[in-house]
Design an enzyme around this catalytic site. Structure first.
Site, PDB file in Angstrom:
ATOM      1  N   THR A 156      20.545  39.341   6.761  1.00  0.00           N
ATOM      2  CA  THR A 156      22.356  38.789   6.280  1.00  0.00           C
ATOM      3  C   THR A 156      21.336  39.756   4.506  1.00  0.00           C
ATOM      4  O   THR A 156      21.834  39.722   4.368  1.00  0.00           O
ATOM      5  CB  THR A 156      22.229  37.295   6.268  1.00  0.00           C
TER       6      THR A 156
ATOM      7  N   ALA B 112      18.961  31.907   6.383  1.00  0.00           N
ATOM      8  CA  ALA B 112      18.176  31.106   7.156  1.00  0.00           C
ATOM      9  C   ALA B 112      19.037  30.813   9.268  1.00  0.00           C
ATOM     10  O   ALA B 112      20.092  31.476   9.161  1.00  0.00           O
ATOM     11  CB  ALA B 112      19.125  29.260   6.003  1.00  0.00           C
ATOM     12  N   ASP B 113      18.153  30.267   9.803  1.00  0.00           N
ATOM     13  CA  ASP B 113      18.266  29.651  10.731  1.00  0.00           C
ATOM     14  C   ASP B 113      19.369  28.628  11.441  1.00  0.00           C
ATOM     15  O   ASP B 113      20.623  28.878  11.909  1.00  0.00           O
ATOM     16  CB  ASP B 113      17.596  29.834  11.529  1.00  0.00           C
TER      17      ASP B 113
ATOM     18  N   GLY C 269      12.313  34.695  11.788  1.00  0.00           N
ATOM     19  CA  GLY C 269      12.017  36.284  10.966  1.00  0.00           C
ATOM     20  C   GLY C 269      10.391  36.313  11.216  1.00  0.00           C
ATOM     21  O   GLY C 269       9.855  37.098  10.400  1.00  0.00           O
TER      22      GLY C 269
ATOM     23  N   LYS D  50      25.348  29.486  11.252  1.00  0.00           N
ATOM     24  CA  LYS D  50      24.169  28.872  11.216  1.00  0.00           C
ATOM     25  C   LYS D  50      24.804  27.989  10.755  1.00  0.00           C
ATOM     26  O   LYS D  50      23.894  27.254  10.557  1.00  0.00           O
ATOM     27  CB  LYS D  50      23.587  29.497   9.866  1.00  0.00           C
TER      28      LYS D  50
ATOM     29  N   LYS E 128      14.116  27.403   8.217  1.00  0.00           N
ATOM     30  CA  LYS E 128      14.410  29.071   8.531  1.00  0.00           C
ATOM     31  C   LYS E 128      12.558  29.274   9.102  1.00  0.00           C
ATOM     32  O   LYS E 128      11.863  28.620  10.150  1.00  0.00           O
ATOM     33  CB  LYS E 128      14.086  29.021   6.937  1.00  0.00           C
TER      34      LYS E 128
ATOM     35  N   GLU F  18       8.752  33.146   1.861  1.00  0.00           N
ATOM     36  CA  GLU F  18      10.222  32.095   1.496  1.00  0.00           C
ATOM     37  C   GLU F  18      10.125  30.657   0.572  1.00  0.00           C
ATOM     38  O   GLU F  18      10.516  31.105   0.033  1.00  0.00           O
ATOM     39  CB  GLU F  18      11.073  32.394   2.506  1.00  0.00           C
TER      40      GLU F  18
END
Ligand code: A5P
Length: 239
Positions: free
Chosen positions: A34, A88-89, A102, A126, A99, A108
């Site tokens: 994103t 964010a996940d 990745g 999400k 998060k 972060e």
């Protein structure tokens, strides 16, 4: 949702969020697919006169930011960060986040914590009612502590993250463990993880995001935490 559909929604959110960055600011630049759209849009705006410094949260973001012609600074050089924007996940209605899918969660979190405003951007897939829906909580750990942590956290079924059959190494030289938190209360999990020697950071971002920009099939949504008291605290304007 097909990848191309979700990419369109991510891009929509990223373009909207890029509008929040103003000339003269220092902006935290998140990591992930994103944020790639965010960097492209900021690059486009920079070519049209936007002047700011970006603080990348990963080597990949630094590389992409430079490719877009953006000026970057390391987090330790920034006295203040005006705004940080990141993906964010999982995002719950209070804008608490998971998060780290990745692998960049430590940097972060450092950047988000230093930021005056932390904005999360994502496509609507999400959004969850309760964090932990996907059952994975990433944590960053020191390599030396690996065997001890595996034992201490065995009830969370810790899995060492691998890439091409080798342990994934973060930009800070650490390992990522993916914990299976199941139905565990995540505030309990967080307290326990913070007390476990060798756990450097967790992917839980609680009470950090003040604003979410979500790409949906019906357009872009701007969200504030559902709980107004929490929102007021975050903005320091409780009367
Ligand atoms: C990186 O460690 C993550 O926290 C990302 O911000 C998160 O995984 C979102 O990534 P996407 O934008 O690729 O979904």
């Amino acid at each position: 949702m097909r990848g191309s559909d979700s990419d369109a929604l991510k891009k929509m959110a990223a373009i909207e969020a890029a509008k929040l960055v103003q000339s003269g600011q220092i902006a935290g630049l998140g990591s992930g697919s994103t944020c790639k759209f965010l960097l492209e849009e900021l690059g486009r705006r920079a070519k049209n006169g936007l002047e700011f410094f970006g603080i990348p949260t990963s080597r990949e973001t630094k590389k992409l930011a430079k490719e877009q012609g953006l000026k970057v600074l390391p987090a330790e050089k920034a006295e203040k960060i005006d705004i940080a924007i990141d993906g964010a996940d999982e995002i719950d209605p209070e804008l608490n986040l998971i998060k780290g899918y990745g692998g960049a969660l430590l940097r972060e979190k450092v950047v988000a914590s230093k930021a005056g405003i932390f904005v999360v951007i994502a496509d609507e897939s999400k959004m969850v009612k309760r964090l932990g829906k996907k059952g994975i909580l990433p944590i960053e750990i020191s390599k030396d502590s690996y065997p001890g942590i595996i034992d201490a956290l065995k009830d969370f079924k810790p899995a060492l993250r691998n890439v091409n059959g080798k342990p994934f190494i973060t930009d800070s030289g650490n390992f990522i463990l993916d914990l299976n938190t199941g139905k565990t209360d995540l505030s309990y999990a967080e307290r326990r993880l913070k007390k476990t020697s060798g756990v450097l950071e967790t992917g839980l971002f609680i009470l950090m995001a003040s604003h979410a920009i979500i790409g949906t099939k019906r357009g872009v949504m701007h969200l504030r935490p559902k709980n107004a008291h929490y929102e007021a605290i975050n903005h320091g304007n409780v009367s």
